[in-house]
Design a protein around this motif. Structure first.
Motif, PDB file in Angstrom:
ATOM      1  N   ARG A  47       0.683  -1.112  -0.061  1.00 17.98           N
ATOM      2  CA  ARG A  47      -0.063   0.069   0.001  1.00 17.98           C
ATOM      3  C   ARG A  47       0.967   1.262  -0.159  1.00 17.98           C
ATOM      4  N   ASP A  48       1.900   1.398   0.921  1.00 17.71           N
ATOM      5  CA  ASP A  48       2.578   2.441   0.921  1.00 17.71           C
ATOM      6  C   ASP A  48       4.133   1.980   1.184  1.00 17.71           C
ATOM      7  N   PRO A  49       5.172   3.188   1.060  1.00 21.59           N
ATOM      8  CA  PRO A  49       6.328   2.701   1.511  1.00 21.59           C
ATOM      9  C   PRO A  49       6.671   1.733   2.621  1.00 21.59           C
ATOM     10  N   LEU A  50       6.237   2.014   3.671  1.00 21.16           N
ATOM     11  CA  LEU A  50       6.568   1.426   4.954  1.00 21.16           C
ATOM     12  C   LEU A  50       6.013   0.099   4.813  1.00 21.16           C
ATOM     13  N   LYS A 160       4.918  19.295 -12.371  1.00 22.48           N
ATOM     14  CA  LYS A 160       4.543  17.976 -13.136  1.00 22.48           C
ATOM     15  C   LYS A 160       4.381  16.931 -12.065  1.00 22.48           C
ATOM     16  N   ALA A 161       5.215  17.069 -11.140  1.00 22.48           N
ATOM     17  CA  ALA A 161       4.926  15.954  -9.773  1.00 22.48           C
ATOM     18  C   ALA A 161       3.542  16.257  -9.199  1.00 22.48           C
ATOM     19  N   CYS A 162       3.347  17.564  -9.024  1.00 20.21           N
ATOM     20  CA  CYS A 162       1.951  17.899  -8.370  1.00 20.21           C
ATOM     21  C   CYS A 162       0.873  17.571  -9.239  1.00 20.21           C
ATOM     22  N   ASP A 163       0.990  17.693 -10.705  1.00 17.88           N
ATOM     23  CA  ASP A 163      -0.264  17.161 -11.390  1.00 17.88           C
ATOM     24  C   ASP A 163      -0.325  15.581 -11.060  1.00 17.88           C
ATOM     25  N   VAL A 164       0.746  14.909 -11.154  1.00 20.45           N
ATOM     26  CA  VAL A 164       0.898  13.476 -11.145  1.00 20.45           C
ATOM     27  C   VAL A 164       0.002  13.223  -9.592  1.00 20.45           C
ATOM     28  N   LEU A 165       0.262  13.725  -8.669  1.00 16.58           N
ATOM     29  CA  LEU A 165      -0.323  13.510  -7.410  1.00 16.58           C
ATOM     30  C   LEU A 165      -1.585  14.147  -7.066  1.00 16.58           C
ATOM     31  N   LYS A 166      -2.014  14.922  -8.065  1.00 12.62           N
ATOM     32  CA  LYS A 166      -3.403  15.750  -7.816  1.00 12.62           C
ATOM     33  C   LYS A 166      -3.168  16.646  -6.692  1.00 12.62           C
ATOM     34  N   LEU A 167      -1.860  17.613  -6.431  1.00  8.17           N
ATOM     35  CA  LEU A 167      -1.752  18.474  -5.583  1.00  8.17           C
ATOM     36  C   LEU A 167      -1.845  19.615  -6.158  1.00  8.17           C
ATOM     37  N   ASP A 168      -2.374  20.914  -5.310  1.00 10.81           N
ATOM     38  CA  ASP A 168      -2.503  22.043  -5.632  1.00 10.81           C
ATOM     39  C   ASP A 168      -1.045  22.638  -5.698  1.00 10.81           C
ATOM     40  N   LYS A 169      -0.682  23.275  -6.811  1.00 12.54           N
ATOM     41  CA  LYS A 169       0.707  23.813  -6.767  1.00 12.54           C
ATOM     42  C   LYS A 169       0.792  24.977  -5.778  1.00 12.54           C
ATOM     43  N   GLN A 170      -0.282  25.657  -5.406  1.00 15.18           N
ATOM     44  CA  GLN A 170      -0.177  26.863  -4.614  1.00 15.18           C
ATOM     45  C   GLN A 170      -0.335  26.517  -3.085  1.00 15.18           C
ATOM     46  N   ASP A 171      -0.531  25.306  -2.605  1.00 14.93           N
ATOM     47  CA  ASP A 171      -0.855  24.773  -1.475  1.00 14.93           C
ATOM     48  C   ASP A 171       0.395  24.794  -0.712  1.00 14.93           C
ATOM     49  N   LEU A 173       2.911  22.560   0.879  1.00 11.24           N
ATOM     50  CA  LEU A 173       3.344  21.174   1.095  1.00 11.24           C
ATOM     51  C   LEU A 173       3.810  20.828   2.361  1.00 11.24           C
ATOM     52  N   THR A 174       3.221  19.728   2.862  1.00 15.63           N
ATOM     53  CA  THR A 174       3.681  19.085   4.330  1.00 15.63           C
ATOM     54  C   THR A 174       3.948  17.784   4.107  1.00 15.63           C
ATOM     55  N   LEU A 175       4.798  17.046   4.769  1.00 18.95           N
ATOM     56  CA  LEU A 175       4.770  15.462   4.706  1.00 18.95           C
ATOM     57  C   LEU A 175       3.593  14.622   4.643  1.00 18.95           C
ATOM     58  N   ASN A 176       2.834  15.119   5.796  1.00 16.30           N
ATOM     59  CA  ASN A 176       1.707  14.416   5.582  1.00 16.30           C
ATOM     60  C   ASN A 176       0.593  14.415   4.488  1.00 16.30           C
ATOM     61  N   SER A 177       0.553  15.779   3.916  1.00 12.70           N
ATOM     62  CA  SER A 177      -0.044  15.661   2.882  1.00 12.70           C
ATOM     63  C   SER A 177       0.400  15.060   1.646  1.00 12.70           C
ATOM     64  N   LEU A 178       1.752  15.093   1.585  1.00 12.64           N
ATOM     65  CA  LEU A 178       2.275  14.449   0.302  1.00 12.64           C
ATOM     66  C   LEU A 178       2.172  13.184   0.559  1.00 12.64           C
ATOM     67  N   LYS A 179       2.269  12.385   1.789  1.00 12.59           N
ATOM     68  CA  LYS A 179       2.048  10.973   2.045  1.00 12.59           C
ATOM     69  C   LYS A 179       0.602  10.413   1.677  1.00 12.59           C
ATOM     70  N   ALA A 180      -0.078  11.229   2.033  1.00 11.33           N
ATOM     71  CA  ALA A 180      -1.781  11.009   1.904  1.00 11.33           C
ATOM     72  C   ALA A 180      -1.954  11.054   0.400  1.00 11.33           C
ATOM     73  N   HIS A 181      -1.346  11.992  -0.589  1.00  9.34           N
ATOM     74  CA  HIS A 181      -1.834  11.947  -1.975  1.00  9.34           C
ATOM     75  C   HIS A 181      -1.035  10.990  -2.505  1.00  9.34           C
ATOM     76  N   TYR A 182       0.223  10.626  -2.306  1.00  5.14           N
ATOM     77  CA  TYR A 182       0.977   9.714  -2.877  1.00  5.14           C
ATOM     78  C   TYR A 182       0.224   8.243  -2.849  1.00  5.14           C
ATOM     79  N   ARG A 183      -0.224   7.836  -1.423  1.00  7.08           N
ATOM     80  CA  ARG A 183      -0.861   6.639  -1.298  1.00  7.08           C
ATOM     81  C   ARG A 183      -1.995   6.513  -2.152  1.00  7.08           C
ATOM     82  N   LYS A 184      -2.996   7.593  -2.099  1.00 11.20           N
ATOM     83  CA  LYS A 184      -4.011   7.498  -2.707  1.00 11.20           C
ATOM     84  C   LYS A 184      -3.891   7.346  -4.279  1.00 11.20           C
TER      85      LYS A 184
END
Length: 217
Positions: A47-50, A160-171, A173-184
């Motif tokens: 599911r995720d890296p760990l 480009k990475a933000c687009d792939v992970l569906k992240l708002d470029k203007q937000d 970025l925190t580690l928790n939000s990055l992990k959540a979007h990555y897993r999804k």
């Protein structure tokens, strides 16, 4: 650590010896172990890296124990690599010195100077590895794959990475939000969920880029 799972994993790999003699990748081996009659791992195993690291570690732990067992008995040499696990032809049995009859000492003796065997045979290395440690290992892995030290990602790569992970470029970025979007994102494109390897690689690459960027903020 669930010792019963470790035992079941070793027993299952013994049953899969014919498969190992033909050669199989780690990914395909885990896929086999996820399905009946083994069903040793559930859908969260990758599911995720760990979780992926924990699954990988347990499989390699059992494989290195079998490597020792088969080397000692002369049944063959088990080559262990993520891309191919292969049991080669018979070899001469290797006797354990009398002073090393204890199981743990025997493992240490037969592992010899192989640092990977020593690492995977020690379950403390699994217990002591956190999600942050895995993230660092992944970052180091991508650095090595690139063959050079990674600089700060440029704006184009980051966008480009933000687009792939569906992240708002203007937000922010925190580690928790990055992990959540990555897993999804990874769940949506993972081969086990009907996706494909290329899409999964793009998600992992995007995660690496943004993780590298985040560490330099």
């Amino acid at each position: 650590m669930n010792t019963s799972l470790v035992t079941l994993l070793e027993d299952s790999l013994l049953l899969l010896k014919p498969t190992l003699t033909l050669g199989i990748s780690e990914f395909d081996l885990i896929a086999l172990l996820k399905r009946p009659p083994y069903s040793l791992f559930d859908e969260d195993a990758l599911r995720d890296p760990l979780m992926l690291f924990q699954t990988h570690f347990l499989v390699f732990h059992a494989l290195y124990k079998l490597q020792i067992k088969w080397r000692e008995s002369g049944e063959g040499r088990l080559d262990i690599h993520t891309t191919k696990i292969l049991l080669r032809g018979d070899i001469q049995p290797q006797n354990i010195p009398p002073q090393n009859k204890d199981a743990t000492q025997a493992q240490t003796h037969l592992a010899g100077l192989d640092p990977l065997a020593s690492y995977y045979l020690n379950l403390d290395n699994l217990k002591g590895t956190s999600e942050a440690d895995v993230a660092a290992l992944l970052d180091d892995f991508w650095r090595q794959m690139a063959g050079q030290k990674l600089g700060v990602p440029n704006t184009k790569d980051r966008d480009k990475a933000c687009d792939v992970l569906k992240l708002d470029k203007q937000d922010i970025l925190t580690l928790n939000s990055l992990k959540a979007h990555y897993r999804k994102a990874l769940l949506k494109v993972h081969p086990d969920r009907g996706g494909n390897v290329e899409e999964a690689q793009q998600v992992i690459q995007a995660y690496r880029v943004l993780l590298s960027s985040l560490k330099r903020v």
